[in-house]
Design a protein around this motif. Structure first.
Motif, PDB file in Angstrom:
ATOM      1  N   LEU A 116       0.897  -1.430   0.100  1.00  0.00           N
ATOM      2  CA  LEU A 116      -0.015  -0.060   0.033  1.00  0.00           C
ATOM      3  C   LEU A 116       1.035   1.199   0.100  1.00  0.00           C
ATOM      4  O   LEU A 116       0.539   2.278  -0.557  1.00  0.00           O
ATOM      5  N   THR A 117       1.930   1.037   0.607  1.00  0.00           N
ATOM      6  CA  THR A 117       2.946   2.322   0.689  1.00  0.00           C
ATOM      7  C   THR A 117       3.163   2.762  -0.503  1.00  0.00           C
ATOM      8  O   THR A 117       3.279   4.020  -0.797  1.00  0.00           O
ATOM      9  N   ASN A 118       3.614   1.918  -1.641  1.00  0.00           N
ATOM     10  CA  ASN A 118       4.357   2.255  -2.811  1.00  0.00           C
ATOM     11  C   ASN A 118       3.197   2.273  -3.872  1.00  0.00           C
ATOM     12  O   ASN A 118       3.616   2.478  -4.881  1.00  0.00           O
ATOM     13  N   ALA A 119       2.212   1.556  -3.712  1.00  0.00           N
ATOM     14  CA  ALA A 119       1.382   1.472  -4.815  1.00  0.00           C
ATOM     15  C   ALA A 119       0.515   2.737  -5.042  1.00  0.00           C
ATOM     16  O   ALA A 119      -0.088   3.369  -4.148  1.00  0.00           O
ATOM     17  N   ALA A 120       0.310   2.974  -6.197  1.00  0.00           N
ATOM     18  CA  ALA A 120      -0.452   4.307  -6.538  1.00  0.00           C
ATOM     19  C   ALA A 120      -1.703   3.873  -7.492  1.00  0.00           C
ATOM     20  O   ALA A 120      -1.672   2.915  -8.038  1.00  0.00           O
ATOM     21  N   GLU A 121      -2.641   4.581  -7.468  1.00  0.00           N
ATOM     22  CA  GLU A 121      -4.025   4.388  -8.056  1.00  0.00           C
ATOM     23  C   GLU A 121      -4.507   5.779  -8.187  1.00  0.00           C
ATOM     24  O   GLU A 121      -4.120   6.774  -7.561  1.00  0.00           O
ATOM     25  N   PRO A 122      -5.695   5.981  -9.094  1.00  0.00           N
ATOM     26  CA  PRO A 122      -6.328   7.368  -9.258  1.00  0.00           C
ATOM     27  C   PRO A 122      -7.178   7.519  -8.113  1.00  0.00           C
ATOM     28  O   PRO A 122      -7.928   6.571  -7.436  1.00  0.00           O
ATOM     29  N   TRP A 123      -6.900   8.603  -7.672  1.00  0.00           N
ATOM     30  CA  TRP A 123      -7.782   8.935  -6.167  1.00  0.00           C
ATOM     31  C   TRP A 123      -8.597   9.978  -6.515  1.00  0.00           C
ATOM     32  O   TRP A 123      -8.313  11.062  -6.855  1.00  0.00           O
ATOM     33  N   ALA A 124      -9.754   9.313  -6.214  1.00  0.00           N
ATOM     34  CA  ALA A 124     -11.000  10.323  -6.332  1.00  0.00           C
ATOM     35  C   ALA A 124     -10.720  11.452  -5.128  1.00  0.00           C
ATOM     36  O   ALA A 124     -10.879  10.844  -4.170  1.00  0.00           O
ATOM     37  N   LEU A 125     -10.388  12.717  -5.491  1.00  0.00           N
ATOM     38  CA  LEU A 125     -10.162  13.794  -4.511  1.00  0.00           C
ATOM     39  C   LEU A 125     -11.426  13.926  -3.808  1.00  0.00           C
ATOM     40  O   LEU A 125     -12.499  14.320  -4.185  1.00  0.00           O
ATOM     41  N   PRO A 126     -11.166  13.713  -2.377  1.00  0.00           N
ATOM     42  CA  PRO A 126     -12.076  14.103  -1.197  1.00  0.00           C
ATOM     43  C   PRO A 126     -12.604  15.507  -1.174  1.00  0.00           C
ATOM     44  O   PRO A 126     -11.772  15.991  -1.600  1.00  0.00           O
ATOM     45  N   ASP A 127     -13.835  15.646  -1.064  1.00  0.00           N
ATOM     46  CA  ASP A 127     -14.169  16.917  -0.435  1.00  0.00           C
ATOM     47  C   ASP A 127     -14.424  17.119   0.973  1.00  0.00           C
ATOM     48  O   ASP A 127     -15.085  16.590   1.621  1.00  0.00           O
ATOM     49  N   MET A 128     -13.625  17.977   1.516  1.00  0.00           N
ATOM     50  CA  MET A 128     -13.441  18.022   3.006  1.00  0.00           C
ATOM     51  C   MET A 128     -14.772  18.544   3.423  1.00  0.00           C
ATOM     52  O   MET A 128     -15.014  18.362   4.804  1.00  0.00           O
TER      53      MET A 128
END
Ligand SMILES: Cc1ncc(C[n+]2csc(CCOP(=O)(O)OP(=O)(O)O)c2C)c(N)n1
Ligand SMILES: Cc1ncc(C[n+]2csc(CCOP(=O)(O)OP(=O)(O)O)c2C)c(N)n1
Ligand code: SF4
Ligand code: SF4
Ligand SMILES: [Mg+2]
Ligand SMILES: [Mg+2]
Lengths: 629, 331, 629, 331
Positions: free
Chosen positions: C404-416
């Protein structure tokens, strides 16, 4: 008072009152007279609390009689209270109708206040229902030694022997062994020998003469039915120390005990330091991590490395234990459990480090775990632990606790001739052209123990470490399959321990039935007593006590399956219950006691009976309770 | 193994896995050569290390080796030395391993004077974990955890050791084998804790950090090689020397010609001189190298054995001890 | 090559070849083009291994396409091998018929030997069954930048952009974003901007022009079906860092991250140090113990104290975690798990610290444990952990891992704006005559959280510590019943966490049925894919993924009870299996993989199918396997 | 709380549970009195301790208190000080807590110069665990773990601190309140790590171990009270003094009358002088007491805040940071 099967006596006073000494001498005299016993020392949490304070009370409790005596007793039937604080703290523990022997000289207004009594309890009715014997112990002691040239303080210090003299009369014990003890103990100071002898005899005479017309009458205790043999009284930590030394002898290796002081584990350190002549060395390290690592270094060098602590210190050692697993180095780790979490209740007993022992390391890092059931059992467990460590080349954890550490009982002295030597894995002979480097990694096919190749051995130089290594060569390996194999090998190694150890037996009762009460460690005594009482009154219940907590004995599953219900009393929030469920999927009934105190037999009896509601043969008697004095 | 050994006898089959150009290589070679020269036996030589780039050292030495856990090598080595004081036990550690996480064990090892030969590879950085600053890093060190430059005050390995009561403190530069090897020989010959700070270049994360005195153009003026009893001089032809200014209780660099009789002589037994020499900072002062402090004192394990009632041998039988006290018989 | 749903690409070379940069830029271009993806960086264990060695190979793998893509893919269908060692290491991983793009300039005799090839694999038949595209990447890069005034080394370094140009053509991606990136990255050195742009375009042109008549043909990837929104590519540790900072904002507290470097946990430290402007401070401590203690001190002072490490370092923190439990101080402990035991396999991934997290402390010392399932999920888990820590005043453990530390994926940016503020327990107002000292111990009746009274607050001075304290006053207490109550309170506190967290849902499939596949942590991706594939071909199987490992969600037992069989795949020797059995008594089938590698989807598919032997609807097709290029 | 505070304001309701006659009582009183005198506020004063008899201190102080775990007080205190540098944070520790298990944290706290007031109760024994010898115990100490007498070389707390880079080192005797309280005031006023070694009598396990200079008959000749700038004299009417013998680089006791101009002046900024003073052993030399070493230097937390880009305040919004880099939009 007539003949009794057993009796519980408690002596309590200030730390300076010599309570522990008095108790242990009383027990020695009883032992000579053939009583079985279990004692427990209850130390204050403070080093030297203010005189007369309740938190400064030091107590010595002994349960003695015909036996088998396996606990230090629920409710004392005799209390010796050297001061008001001792009375304050001990009164709630007493059996109904108990005899209270009070040193009236200490019942001053000041001492009463310090103990938190608003009024003198002798006058408030608080002591109704007990029998009270008021004696001017201090005063009479001073009189007894008056013609000796002693300071008042020194003279006053003899009062424990005065009181002991009185007790010895009550229990009809010989004075001779105690006189011998006094002569030895104070041999450097003739005056003190005289004074203590005088006090002892005076107390004895006081009881015997007319001055003591009322209670106490003599207590006649049934003698215990001991197997023939040589005995001595010993605490768990004394026996554990001797067991470790015995393991050293059986393996013919030096034993290096590396530790950092902590309550209640230190007492093991204190005992072992006196066993030098058995090839035992002590290293007091700067902390627990260093202690564990030094023990690993010692084992790496061919000695038996042992390290010891209590829960918080064991927490610090867990990384190092993982190293010993990875590098396959024998190591014995002893945890004298105490109340937690964190610093917790250092002077109280608890069994709550079982999770830590079985699961408390990073990664899949299995380690065998053993727990002695009684002071005597500590000898067997120490030897067994070293045997396992050397056979499988693994760390082994021993779980003892504050109770076992301080509890004493008659120890049937073992015959060293009964123990097989402890073998260790010798490196195979190096054949021409063979790879000396990999010899240290040629594991036994059954135990998975690797040869113990120690530095200094010609031609077998190799490298150990905490990185994953190739299963055959011992060289570093990042290989995926190899890691799977090594993980499996480590699991198999620990599982294989069960193949070598004795199958689980039933401690008491048939090996199947309606209810099995399953325990481990120092709860042996109370569970055994409770089950015995219930069986004696016809209840169908058995006691199973597990010494081998990881891996479980091979037959444990089938044995436990033979009971309709399993009750698991533990001095924790249910840790063995978790392990049994996780391993076998059995439903169990946990009985959790985390009060810092051992189980009371009476409470156990109640709890067990509650699991036997429809038991046919049941006379609806109240919980058997010792008739009061 | 009657024939004389060469450094090759101390090599292993393992491929050396430091970065190309790392100072560790040079130290490895010097240790191998020194051991061969002093006639050490591989089977009674042990290398114990913690974790770090430097701590991979044991894999490359044909001797017994134990690559333990981070910071704990001195503790493991102490246990080993107690179990078998006849072994030559070397501890290989780094500035992180030996002074950060392992600082306490180092402290107590030095205090006790355990017979260990401690090689502290100081590259002023955590190499293995990819270059974070360490307790010896200079203020301003940019690293993954100090992108704006570090602000911690660094520890002086030598002064720390002195404060811990070290009886043997030496220093050497990784690649300067003509100076390093005599130091290693002195280490080998010493019987308490021999503490050596090795200035080791980490070419990847802290390259040339010791350049102020190891750079080819700087060695003459930047290094002072101490020798017990010899004057503390350095520079071209020994043209500069150290004198003590009592008023300020400090050292001063003077030219040898004009101040010949004020130049201090090295006294490796003096803690005060050791403090002064170990505290010198470049470029104002040269870096003091060689055996800076050495006092002879019984080692911990020698005391341990001498004071152990039986010298750790078994002189009684367990059965007798068990039976000896307060027993009673039931027939 | 026609349109494909997804494809797995691996780029491998020496550490100095710029493989990671090339990979991440390729992924960026794909992301813009609408692909879903998961990447994984495979770093060598050595800092800088000798050039050309197999153990020095650095690789970047990406699985991209229509999605949901949840793993970095089993078998690469395209490999870019910059040198023979890269080929040597990667070849066994490839899918049948994969395309191998080789930089022929590096296939010198010397490099072949370093990689351990006795002969050139292009000539031995080893590569039969693959399609091989040989390109003089180094040579052509030099030519592309020949008219710039560069050293040969600098010129050679541009080869990753040359190769990227080629890949971009193959996948029909725009050059523009990459050109922008180059301009930014090298903005301090105009010459390098020119050179890398030239290389990029030359590689692209090379692919487009006649020179590339054979493969690769263009790959047409189906676009992913993303929900509308803003996205970016991010690794788990990046997201975790932002999640912690977000929690700080939501609680309106400073965040103090106290840590000691260790692989793979350090990357979190490296990310957080760059978030200063969010009120985040970093303390690099002298060791893990100090780090944990400093975090406790920070929380004691009113900041959010967070500490982080990997297994061996967590082992060292366990004593301090016990202190935080005892003193009821909020604390977040993050464990980036790696292969063990001991130092183990630092650069490999594993999930083997679950036991340690749940059980790895002395005494009865329960702690909530959460585990993110994917890089994106790290955000939620970080916030949840802080919320739990502050609500219940307890340490909370987050279990992430090397993958998990090194894996990347598209991140649906959260809305604070979607997140509720994080509340903390405010001390009640001090009424006249009330005892300010005990206010810090007045626990909430539901969460058992005590007020967070920080030093500096007038009138509420009190003392905390690791000794057992009275449940009401917070004063030291040795009392037996009180210890029982406090132990129960600590257990209840952690149990109460479940009341506040979302009930367990099914990740995929119906919430009851023949087979439930139960996972936790980073195995989410492969399990999800495997279950999806099987469901797509009609198998009756569901995926349950547990984020909340202690306490389990309240409905977990009833949910799991709805499945006939439970299969539990884990990257350890069966730790969740143990917990499920211990907690619910269910029979489970463990599937244990401890190779240091994430599960392969294909292996999971096989293992799951093996649990569905008599499933009616089953077409007996082979495991679905991606058609090769 | 506008009225002036007295030491009673720093007392708690908790019954003090040290052994009667323990030196800890006197220190407690002096600390309470000093805090009242300097006008400290209970609510912004924090006592952090490890485990040991001395570490029970916080229970008896009406202030914030945290009785942590063995050896770790400096680490907890460092975290607290970073979170809230405005607090007055005192660390109470023992020779076991602070120098044995906690040696590493002490080392790094001193190196970093964290703004903590460290009171090290040195009774040269592990009191709480019933009297085992400690790293500061004299050779020959008989204890439960050394029934034949210890053989370890003891650590000097002062020299250790100096080697660690301490900027403030002081010493005082538990019951000598007229000297102790000024030291405590200096500690209170100092802004880095103020390290105080308190010679504390453990009446139960190590009684009178400091008798060679604390015994009523020995204080005059056995104690040297240093004062910056004042001559280093002691004995009846200052009749004896210290001079420096450069040849041996050692101190020497001389009579003041005949050697007036050779007597050293105390310079609290000189590490060399600190080493000499801290290294003095009774009975050959007097015990140096008071503020032996003090240099002013920015504290760790001050540097931390000064170098933190925003001084640890939140100047940006998480949403903006999340959205700021390499994002793309899916409609
Ligand atoms: C308990 C533990 N904490 C942290 C680490 C990670 N770690 C390994 S080596 C190292 C520091 C290495 O620095 P140094 O000792 O200077 O050695 P170098 O690599 O520079 O030679 C760290 C932090 C670890 N392996 N174990
Ligand atoms: C981790 C851990 N190890 C050991 C202990 C036991 N222990 C408590 S205090 C102490 C030493 C106390 O000595 P010191 O610091 O000198 O304090 P003193 O009691 O003499 O004031 C020890 C060993 C502990 N509480 N925790
Ligand atoms: S990172 Fe530095 S210290 Fe480590 S091997 Fe590479 S050059 Fe050497
Ligand atoms: S044991 Fe010693 S230090 Fe502890 S309280 Fe008693 S006298 Fe004081
Ligand atoms: Mg380093
Ligand atoms: Mg002490």
């Amino acid at each position: 008072m007539g003949e009794r099967e057993s009796i519980v006596l408690r002596i309590a006073g200030d730390s300076g009152d010599g309570v522990q000494l008095m108790g242990s001498q009383f027990v020695a005299s009883s032992a000579y007279a053939g009583s079985d016993f279990t004692t427990f020392q209850d130390f204050p949490a403070e080093i030297r609390a203010p005189l007369g304070s309740t938190f400064g009370v030091s107590a010595y409790q002994v349960n003695l009689g015909a036996g088998p005596i396996t606990t230090s007793g629920d409710d004392p039937q005799v209390l010796v209270a050297f001061n008001p604080a001792a009375l304050k703290v001990s009164r709630p523990l007493l059996a109904e109708g108990a005899l209270i022997i009070i040193n009236t000289n200490s019942f001053t207004r000041r001492n009463l206040a310090k103990a938190g009594f608003e009024k003198d309890p002798r006058e408030t009715g608080e002591l109704d229902g007990y029998r009270v014997l008021e004696v001017e112990i201090s005063q009479r002691t001073l009189e007894a030694v008056a013609d000796l040239d002693l300071t008042k303080t020194s003279a006053g210090r003899c009062k424990n022997f005065w009181a002991l003299g009185l007790l010895l009369w009550m229990f009809d014990r010989e004075l001779t062994p105690i006189e011998g003890y006094i002569a030895g103990k104070f041999k450097k100071n003739k005056l003190l020998v005289k004074a203590n002898l005088a006090a002892l005899r005076a107390g004895n005479a006081y009881a015997e003469t007319a001055e003591l017309s009322a209670p106490p009458q003599r207590v006649e205790l049934q003698a215990a039915d001991f197997a023939p043999g040589q005995y001595r009284g010993a605490t768990g930590s004394e026996v554990l120390a001797l067991g470790l030394a015995a393991a050293g002898e059986l393996a013919d290796r030096r034993l290096l005990f590396c530790s950092y002081p902590i309550t209640p584990a230190s007492s093991l350190l204190h005992h072992l330091v006196r066993l030098s002549q058995l090839g035992v060395g002590i290293f007091q390290a700067e902390d627990e991590i260093a202690a564990a690592c030094a023990a690993i270094g010692a084992s790496y060098g061919g000695a038996i490395g042992v390290t010891s602590s209590s829960g918080p210190g064991i927490a610090l050692k867990t990384e190092a234990i993982g190293l010993a697993v990875s590098a396959e180095i024998p190591l014995v780790v002893i945890n004298s459990q105490r109340g937690g979490p964190a610093t917790g209740l250092p002077t109280k007993t608890e069994q709550s480090d079982l999770y830590q022992a079985v699961f408390g390391r990073n990664a899949d890092t299995p380690v065998p775990v053993l727990a002695p059931a009684s002071p005597s059992d500590c000898f067997e467990v120490a030897i067994e632990a070293v045997r396992v460590a050397l056979r499988h080349m693994t760390p082994v954890i021993i779980l003892t606790d504050g109770y076992l550490t301080n509890a004493a009982e008659p120890w049937a002295l073992p015959d060293m001739g009964d123990y097989a030597p402890i073998e260790c894995n010798q490196p195979p002979l190096l054949t021409a052209g063979a790879d000396g480097e990999s010899i240290a990694f040629q594991r036994d096919p059954v135990s998975f123990g690797r040869p113990w190749v120690v530095p200094g051995t010609p031609e077998l130089m190799h490298r150990l470490g905490g990185l994953e290594t190739n299963i055959e060569t011992g060289h570093l390996s990042n290989n995926a399959e190899n890691h799977q194999h090594m993980s499996q090998m480590r699991a198999d190694k620990v599982a294989s321990v069960a193949k070598f150890l004795a199958p689980q037996k039933v401690a008491l009762g048939p090996d199947q039935g309606e209810l099995g009460v399953v325990g481990w460690g120092s709860t042996y005594g109370p569970i055994y007593q409770a089950v015995r009482r219930l069986r004696d009154t016809g209840y169908p219940v058995s006691h199973v006590h597990i010494r081998q907590l990881n891996p479980f004995p091979e037959n444990l599953e089938s044995l436990l399956a033979g009971f309709d219900r399993l009750l698991i009393p533990e001095m924790n929030m249910g840790q063995l219950s978790t392990l049994i469920r996780a391993r076998f999927g059995f439903e169990v009934v946990p009985l959790n006691n985390v009060t810092g105190q051992p189980f009371r037999v009476a409470d156990l009896v109640d709890a067990i009976r509650a699991q036997l509601p429809q038991s046919s043969s049941e006379p609806d008697t109240p919980t058997p309770r010792e008739a009061s004095l | 193994m009657s024939a004389e050994l060469t450094f090759k006898d101390f090599e292993t089959s393992q491929e050396v896995r430091w970065c190309p150009g790392c100072g560790d290589y040079a130290i490895l070679k010097s240790v191998q050569r020194t051991l061969a020269e002093v006639g050490a036996k591989p089977e009674s030589t042990v290398f114990i290390s913690g974790i770090g780039c430097s701590s991979r050292f044991p894999y490359y030495m044909n001797a017994y080796g134990f690559h333990t856990i981070h910071g704990r090598a001195p503790a493991v080595a102490t246990g080993l030395k107690l179990a078998n004081p006849g072994l030559d036990v070397w501890v290989v550690t780094g500035d992180g391993d030996g002074l950060s996480i392992g600082g306490n064990h180092m402290l107590h090892t030095l205090r006790r004077n355990v017979g260990l030969k401690v090689l502290l590879f100081n590259n002023e950085i955590y190499g293995l974990t990819k270059g974070q600053y360490s307790p010896t890093s200079r203020p301003g060190t940019r690293s993954p955890t100090t992108p704006l430059g570090s602000t911690d005050t660094p520890l002086s390995a030598g002064l720390f050791a002195l404060g811990a009561g070290a009886r043997f403190i030496a220093r050497a530069v990784d690649t300067d084998k003509t100076r390093l090897e005599p130091v290693l020989k002195a280490v080998h010959a010493y019987n308490g804790t021999a503490f050596v700070e090795l200035f080791q270049n980490c070419i990847v994360y802290n390259d040339q950090i010791f350049g102020s005195f190891t750079d080819k153009t700087k060695t003459v003026d930047g290094q002072l090689h101490v020798q017990h009893g010899a004057p503390l001089v350095f520079g071209e032809g020994g043209s500069k020397g150290l004198r003590f200014v009592q008023q300020r209780m400090q050292l001063e660099v003077v030219d040898t010609e004009n101040h010949a009789d004020e130049i201090l002589q090295h006294d490796e037994t003096s803690p005060v001189l050791a403090q002064l020499l170990l505290g010198m900072q470049t470029p104002e002062f040269p870096m003091a190298l060689g055996v800076i402090h050495r006092r002879s004192e019984q080692s911990f394990e020698d005391k341990f054995y001498a004071n152990h009632p039986t010298g750790l041998t078994r002189t009684a039988r367990v059965q007798d001890v068990i039976n000896s006290r307060n027993t009673w018989r039931v027939e």
